[in-house]
Design a protein around this motif. Structure first.
Motif, short mmCIF file in Angstrom:
data_model
loop_
_atom_site.label_atom_id
_atom_site.label_comp_id
_atom_site.label_asym_id
_atom_site.label_seq_id
_atom_site.Cartn_x
_atom_site.Cartn_y
_atom_site.Cartn_z
N PRO A 112 0.84 -1.20 0.00
CA PRO A 112 0.00 0.00 0.00
C PRO A 112 0.87 1.25 0.00
CG PRO A 112 0.11 -0.92 2.20
CD PRO A 112 0.84 -1.89 1.30
N ALA A 113 0.26 2.38 -0.23
CA ALA A 113 0.98 3.66 -0.19
C ALA A 113 1.51 3.91 1.23
CB ALA A 113 0.06 4.79 -0.62
N ALA A 114 2.50 4.78 1.34
CA ALA A 114 3.10 5.09 2.64
C ALA A 114 2.03 5.58 3.61
CB ALA A 114 4.17 6.16 2.46
N GLY A 115 2.06 5.01 4.82
CA GLY A 115 1.11 5.40 5.85
C GLY A 115 -0.27 4.77 5.70
N GLN A 116 -0.43 3.90 4.69
CA GLN A 116 -1.72 3.26 4.43
C GLN A 116 -1.63 1.75 4.73
OE1 GLN A 116 -4.52 5.18 2.55
NE2 GLN A 116 -3.30 6.67 3.67
N SER A 117 -2.79 1.15 4.85
CA SER A 117 -2.87 -0.30 5.08
C SER A 117 -3.85 -0.91 4.08
CB SER A 117 -3.33 -0.61 6.51
OG SER A 117 -2.40 -0.14 7.46
N VAL A 136 -16.58 5.06 2.51
CA VAL A 136 -16.11 5.08 3.90
C VAL A 136 -15.03 6.15 4.08
CG1 VAL A 136 -14.97 3.75 5.71
CG2 VAL A 136 -16.65 2.64 4.21
N PRO A 137 -15.22 7.09 5.00
CA PRO A 137 -14.17 8.09 5.27
C PRO A 137 -12.88 7.39 5.71
CG PRO A 137 -16.26 8.76 6.26
CD PRO A 137 -16.45 7.36 5.78
N GLY A 138 -11.77 7.82 5.17
CA GLY A 138 -10.48 7.21 5.49
C GLY A 138 -10.03 6.18 4.48
N VAL A 139 -10.94 5.73 3.62
CA VAL A 139 -10.57 4.81 2.54
C VAL A 139 -10.07 5.64 1.37
CG1 VAL A 139 -11.43 3.17 0.83
CG2 VAL A 139 -12.13 2.96 3.22
N SER A 140 -8.83 5.40 0.97
CA SER A 140 -8.22 6.20 -0.09
C SER A 140 -8.26 5.55 -1.46
CB SER A 140 -6.76 6.51 0.28
OG SER A 140 -6.03 5.29 0.50
N LYS A 141 -8.46 4.22 -1.50
CA LYS A 141 -8.45 3.53 -2.79
C LYS A 141 -9.15 2.18 -2.66
CE LYS A 141 -5.21 1.90 -6.39
NZ LYS A 141 -3.77 1.77 -6.76
N THR A 142 -9.87 1.81 -3.69
CA THR A 142 -10.48 0.48 -3.74
C THR A 142 -10.19 -0.14 -5.10
OG1 THR A 142 -12.59 1.35 -4.57
CG2 THR A 142 -12.36 1.09 -2.17
N GLU A 143 -10.03 -1.46 -5.12
CA GLU A 143 -9.85 -2.21 -6.35
C GLU A 143 -10.61 -3.51 -6.23
OE1 GLU A 143 -5.48 -1.90 -7.99
OE2 GLU A 143 -5.40 -2.03 -5.81
N VAL A 144 -11.24 -3.93 -7.32
CA VAL A 144 -11.90 -5.24 -7.31
C VAL A 144 -11.02 -6.23 -8.06
CG1 VAL A 144 -14.19 -4.24 -7.14
CG2 VAL A 144 -13.26 -4.75 -9.40
N GLY A 145 -11.09 -7.48 -7.63
CA GLY A 145 -10.25 -8.48 -8.27
C GLY A 145 -10.58 -9.87 -7.80
N TYR A 146 -9.63 -10.77 -8.03
CA TYR A 146 -9.81 -12.19 -7.75
C TYR A 146 -8.68 -12.68 -6.84
CZ TYR A 146 -11.98 -11.03 -12.21
OH TYR A 146 -12.67 -10.40 -13.21
N ASP A 175 -6.39 4.67 5.55
CA ASP A 175 -5.51 5.33 6.51
C ASP A 175 -5.94 4.93 7.92
OD1 ASP A 175 -4.10 7.00 8.19
OD2 ASP A 175 -4.46 8.82 7.01
N PRO A 176 -5.13 4.14 8.63
CA PRO A 176 -5.52 3.68 9.98
C PRO A 176 -5.75 4.82 10.96
CG PRO A 176 -3.64 2.44 9.14
CD PRO A 176 -3.82 3.61 8.22
N ASN A 177 -5.22 6.00 10.68
CA ASN A 177 -5.43 7.14 11.56
C ASN A 177 -6.81 7.76 11.36
OD1 ASN A 177 -2.81 7.05 12.76
ND2 ASN A 177 -1.98 8.00 10.90
N GLU A 178 -7.44 7.45 10.24
CA GLU A 178 -8.76 8.02 9.95
C GLU A 178 -9.86 6.95 9.93
OE1 GLU A 178 -8.99 10.55 6.53
OE2 GLU A 178 -6.89 11.12 6.66
N CYS A 179 -9.46 5.72 9.76
CA CYS A 179 -10.44 4.64 9.58
C CYS A 179 -9.91 3.39 10.26
CB CYS A 179 -10.65 4.40 8.08
SG CYS A 179 -11.65 2.97 7.67
N THR A 180 -10.64 2.86 11.20
CA THR A 180 -10.19 1.65 11.89
C THR A 180 -10.55 0.40 11.08
OG1 THR A 180 -12.23 1.34 13.14
CG2 THR A 180 -10.54 2.78 14.11
N TYR A 181 -9.79 -0.66 11.30
CA TYR A 181 -10.09 -1.93 10.64
C TYR A 181 -11.45 -2.45 11.10
CZ TYR A 181 -9.47 -6.71 8.92
OH TYR A 181 -9.63 -7.92 8.27
N LYS A 273 -18.11 10.47 0.47
CA LYS A 273 -17.85 9.92 1.80
C LYS A 273 -19.05 10.13 2.72
CE LYS A 273 -13.67 8.59 0.76
NZ LYS A 273 -13.38 7.16 0.54
N GLY A 274 -19.45 9.07 3.37
CA GLY A 274 -20.58 9.13 4.28
C GLY A 274 -21.94 8.99 3.61
N CYS A 275 -21.95 8.87 2.29
CA CYS A 275 -23.22 8.72 1.56
C CYS A 275 -23.90 7.42 1.97
CB CYS A 275 -22.96 8.74 0.06
SG CYS A 275 -24.45 8.45 -0.94
#
Length: 283
Positions: A112-117, A136-146, A175-181, A273-275
């Motif tokens: 993941p990008a620096a500081g991201q999980s 979801v606030p704090g989610v910076s990127k999503t990808e679909v795959g297999y 970003d774990p600082n903005e969004c918890t697992y 975000k938040g929709c």
């Protein structure tokens, strides 16, 4: 044999002749590899399955006009095999092979990008699941795959056949600082029914199974605790698998952000975000 009594499962989608599906022909498949028009009497040669030609409106991810073969229980490749049953249980296929020589069996080694999980979830058709996480606030990127299969570089068609044992997944970068697992797990449970094996609504097949695929021991612990907590809220046994994240194969470009781009009918759905607008998976 009544055509209206036939239910067809194609590329993970259930179609029924008695409703919107129009059957143009029905034949049986015999041991001599030929097929013939179906009648109310038994075929003269050993019965192996059915060949069905049909047409159907655009209500699923499946190709619409066409034909399909399916076999009864015990025949490899039959529709029950897509649920993990049959003479060769495909649910065990992903355990075959050597991770040292088969990349599909190895861990997800992307970074993941620096500081991201990363987090990874399978909860049915990945179109709707991705949109839920995009909001979801704090989610910076999503990808679909297999993932979780045993074939290197699978295509969507490969996965839909049910032979590769891949699951349709969404890989979330956050970003774990903005969004918890834990908040991502809450979205996972809210988005689908984790008590239906290899099925979400009309989508049927092993690629639609429920799964949480963790990257760290902390994620594994949180996932198991979350499942135990959610089990107390439902009256059926949860069948969600919790496994290490395996190699992630990015799906074809048209699948990415599919609903945000307009889906099947061109109606774009909000990623704000938040929709909390209802998500129309086949939008």
């Amino acid at each position: 044999m009544s055509l209206h009594a036939v239910g067809v499962q194609v590329r993970g989608r259930s179609l029924y002749a008695s409703t919107s599906t129009s059957l143009s022909s029905l034949g049986y498949i015999c041991s001599n590899s030929s097929s013939t028009t179906a009648t109310s009497t038994s075929p003269a040669t050993p019965f192996l399955g059915l060949k069905i030609k049909f047409s159907s409106p655009a209500t699923s991810k499946s190709p619409q006009p066409g034909s399909v073969n399916f076999s009864p229980l015990g025949m490899d490749g039959g529709w029950l095999s897509k649920l993990g049953f049959g003479s060769k249980n495909k649910a065990t296929a992903a355990s075959y092979g050597d991770p040292s020589t088969n990349p599909a069996l190895g861990p997800d080694d992307d970074k993941p990008a620096a500081g991201q999980s990363f987090a990874q979830f399978g909860a049915g058709c990945f179109w709707g699941v991705e949109l839920a996480y995009q909001r979801v606030p704090g989610v910076s990127k999503t990808e679909v795959g297999y993932s979780q299969g045993h074939v290197h570089n699978p295509t969507y068609s490969d996965v839909c056949e049910g032979d590769t044992m891949h699951s349709e997944v969404v890989r979330v970068q956050y970003d774990p600082n903005e969004c918890t697992y834990e908040s991502l797990l809450d979205v996972f449970w809210a988005r689908h029914d984790p008590t239906t094996l290899n099925r979400q609504g009309g989508d049927v097949g092993t690629q639609y199974r429920s799964g949480i695929y963790y990257y760290t021991p902390e994620q594994e612990k949180a996932a198991k605790e979350s499942m135990e907590k959610h089990q107390t809220k439902v009256n059926k046994k949860i069948v969600t698998e919790i496994l290490p994240a395996k190699k992630f194969y990015r799906a074809e470009s048209y699948h990415q952000q599919y609903l945000a781009k307009g889906g099947r009918f061109g109606f774009r759905q909000s990623t704000e975000k938040g929709c909390n607008d209802p998500i129309r998976c086949y939008g």
